[in-house]
Design a protein around this motif. Structure first.
Motif, short mmCIF file in Angstrom:
data_model
loop_
_atom_site.label_atom_id
_atom_site.label_comp_id
_atom_site.label_asym_id
_atom_site.label_seq_id
_atom_site.Cartn_x
_atom_site.Cartn_y
_atom_site.Cartn_z
N MET A 1 0.81 -1.19 0.00
CA MET A 1 0.00 0.00 0.00
C MET A 1 0.86 1.26 0.00
O MET A 1 0.45 2.25 -0.58
N PHE A 2 2.02 1.22 0.63
CA PHE A 2 2.82 2.43 0.77
C PHE A 2 3.21 3.07 -0.57
O PHE A 2 3.09 4.29 -0.70
N PRO A 3 3.67 2.33 -1.57
CA PRO A 3 4.02 3.00 -2.83
C PRO A 3 2.83 3.72 -3.46
O PRO A 3 3.00 4.79 -4.04
N TYR A 5 0.29 5.02 -1.76
CA TYR A 5 0.09 6.18 -0.88
C TYR A 5 1.13 7.26 -1.16
O TYR A 5 0.82 8.45 -1.27
N ALA A 6 2.39 6.87 -1.29
CA ALA A 6 3.48 7.84 -1.42
C ALA A 6 3.63 8.39 -2.84
O ALA A 6 3.97 9.56 -3.00
N TYR A 7 3.39 7.57 -3.85
CA TYR A 7 3.71 7.97 -5.22
C TYR A 7 2.54 7.95 -6.17
O TYR A 7 2.67 8.36 -7.32
N LYS A 13 -4.91 6.43 -5.59
CA LYS A 13 -5.09 6.34 -4.13
C LYS A 13 -6.55 6.06 -3.79
O LYS A 13 -6.84 5.19 -2.96
N LEU A 17 -6.44 2.36 -2.14
CA LEU A 17 -6.11 2.39 -0.71
C LEU A 17 -7.26 1.96 0.20
O LEU A 17 -7.04 1.15 1.11
N THR A 147 2.42 -7.54 2.63
CA THR A 147 1.67 -7.91 3.82
C THR A 147 0.35 -8.54 3.38
O THR A 147 0.01 -8.52 2.20
N GLY A 152 4.05 -2.75 0.53
CA GLY A 152 4.80 -1.72 1.23
C GLY A 152 6.26 -1.76 0.84
O GLY A 152 6.71 -2.67 0.18
N HIS A 154 10.43 -0.78 2.36
CA HIS A 154 11.24 -0.43 3.52
C HIS A 154 12.69 -0.35 3.11
O HIS A 154 13.05 -0.72 2.00
#
Length: 173
Positions: A1-3, A5-7, A13, A17, A147, A152, A154
């Motif tokens: 999910m983070f990529p 959210y971030a990009y 999104k 998301l 996950t 995500g 890191h």
């Protein structure tokens, strides 16, 4: 999910998301390939611009959550290899796209809590709005983890990937 959210774009999104956060949608991350492992410099899977779409050909291997994922964050070569990291683009591929399929579900000795498979792209047409972007470039660490509810990233590496337009001279032929 983070990529995402971030990009991701606002549309990306809003689309992914909420569904991923609630567990309604599963995502996966596709970098590893049969011939080159997780070495992006040896990536063979490629996307070529075709009008307002992209055409993807190649495969990704050992992809956790691949058999169940609705959205796949997949890295593809989009320019000549000599462009280095600027020849790699991240796409959000949807399971429903024509030309996408999953092949063998791989048996594992351990970690049986999630399925693993091969992702196959055979003249898979995807729209330009599936490019994961924020401006012209994103810094995405490709040391990724998946996950149960999404994707995500890191780590501390600073790999820069061009996402979006590549000059015609550098584009794959």
């Amino acid at each position: 999910m983070f990529p995402i959210y971030a990009y991701g774009s606002e549309e990306q999104k809003q689309r992914w998301l909420p569904a991923m956060a609630s567990g309604e949608a599963i995502g996966c991350f596709g970098l590893t390939e049969p011939q080159g492992g997780s070495d992006p410099g040896n990536m063979k899977t490629h996307a070529k611009k075709d009008g307002s779409d992209w055409v993807i050909n190649g495969s990704k291997m050992w992809i956790t959550n691949g058999p169940e994922s609705e959205v796949l964050l997949v890295y593809m070569r989009t320019a000549r290899k000599d462009r280095g990291s600027k020849s790699i683009t991240a796409f959000l591929v949807e399971r429903s796209f024509e030309g996408f399929s999953t092949a063998q579900t791989l048996d594992k000795l351990g970690m049986r809590g999630s399925n693993t498979c091969e992702l196959v792209f055979e003249d898979c047409f995807i729209p330009d709005d599936t490019v994961l972007r924020e401006g012209d470039i994103c810094n995405i660490d490709i040391t990724a983890y998946v996950t149960v509810d999404g994707i995500g990233v890191h780590g501390d590496t600073d790999a820069t990937y061009l996402v979006g337009d590549v000059d015609e001279e550098s584009r794959l032929l």
